[in-house]
Enzyme design. Structure first.
Site, PDB file in Angstrom:
ATOM      1  CE1 TYR A 144      -3.521   2.694   0.728  1.00 17.17           C
ATOM      2  CE2 TYR A 144      -2.170   3.275   2.618  1.00 17.17           C
ATOM      3  CZ  TYR A 144      -3.212   3.562   1.755  1.00 17.17           C
ATOM      4  OH  TYR A 144      -3.928   4.710   1.928  1.00 17.17           O
ATOM      5  CD  GLU A 168      -8.765   7.259   4.412  1.00 16.99           C
ATOM      6  OE1 GLU A 168      -8.720   7.198   5.663  1.00 16.99           O
ATOM      7  OE2 GLU A 168      -7.760   7.053   3.704  1.00 16.99           O
ATOM      8  CD1 TRP A 222      -4.355   2.211   5.268  1.00 19.41           C
ATOM      9  CD2 TRP A 222      -6.477   2.842   5.497  1.00 19.41           C
ATOM     10  NE1 TRP A 222      -4.913   2.303   4.014  1.00 19.41           N
ATOM     11  CE2 TRP A 222      -6.209   2.692   4.124  1.00 19.41           C
ATOM     12  CE3 TRP A 222      -7.767   3.228   5.887  1.00 19.41           C
ATOM     13  CZ2 TRP A 222      -7.172   2.916   3.141  1.00 19.41           C
ATOM     14  CZ3 TRP A 222      -8.719   3.453   4.903  1.00 19.41           C
ATOM     15  CH2 TRP A 222      -8.414   3.301   3.557  1.00 19.41           C
TER      16      TRP A 222
END
Length: 191
Positions: A27, A49, A57
């Site tokens: 990522y 988000e 995350w």
């Protein structure tokens, strides 16, 4: 080498927040800080988000394939058609974050996106990107919010969007490359 950098098993210097998780490394290397455009792609970022709020995350990244599957690839037109049965289906799916308020916000936000002209969400969100991006020397210089994320959040909330607070929108700005917060010693700063 500063504590803001971590050398991975591949001997590449990355922002220290990446740690040792292979998906986080991917990522970081391929997505985070890379300019992202398109209404569907930005709607997906906004939605994920929003689901991330209060969580890590990496949890979202690990669940992203399932999120994409059950949210029709985050095609706003498809998600906008979701009804009560879809909400109940999603609330029973252990592959995603089962938060009713966040699910309902994603559906509501999709409806707002479909009310916009094609390309309008992209243009609108990118209008908040800072004109003069800065490169943080350390992780301590990376803010949680900025005047731009405050303005984006306020404008989105003014249009009826939900789960779009300033901290969440700054995370989106980082993820979508509206800002590039890779610290100076990270290999990504050379690309």
């Amino acid at each position: 080498m500063s504590t803001d950098i971590r050398i991975g098993p591949d001997e590449i210097a990355r922002c220290a927040w990446v740690g040792d998780d292979p998906e986080y490394r991917r990522y970081h290397d391929e997505e985070w800080g890379t300019p992202l455009h398109g209404d569907r792609a930005l709607f997906e970022k906004m939605s994920l988000e929003g689901f991330q709020a209060g969580l890590s995350w990496i949890t979202i990244l690990r669940k992203r394939p399932r999120f994409r599957e059950v949210f029709a690839g985050f095609e706003p037109e498809a998600v906008a058609q979701f009804g009560d049965a879809d909400v109940e289906r999603l609330m029973t799916d252990a592959g995603i974050i089962r938060n009713r308020a966040k699910i309902l916000a994603t559906i509501s936000n999709a409806r707002l996106v479909t009310d916009m002209a094609p390309g309008e969400l992209d243009e609108f969100m990118w209008s908040f990107a800072p004109a003069a991006p800065r490169r943080p020397r350390s992780l301590a210089e990376v803010p949680a919010t900025t005047p731009e994320s405050d303005a984006m959040s306020k404008a989105l909330r003014g249009r009826g969007f939900r789960f779009v607070g300033s901290t969440t929108m700054y995370a989106l700005m980082q993820s979508a490359g509206m800002v590039d917060d890779h610290v100076e010693e990270c290999w990504r700063t050379a690309h």
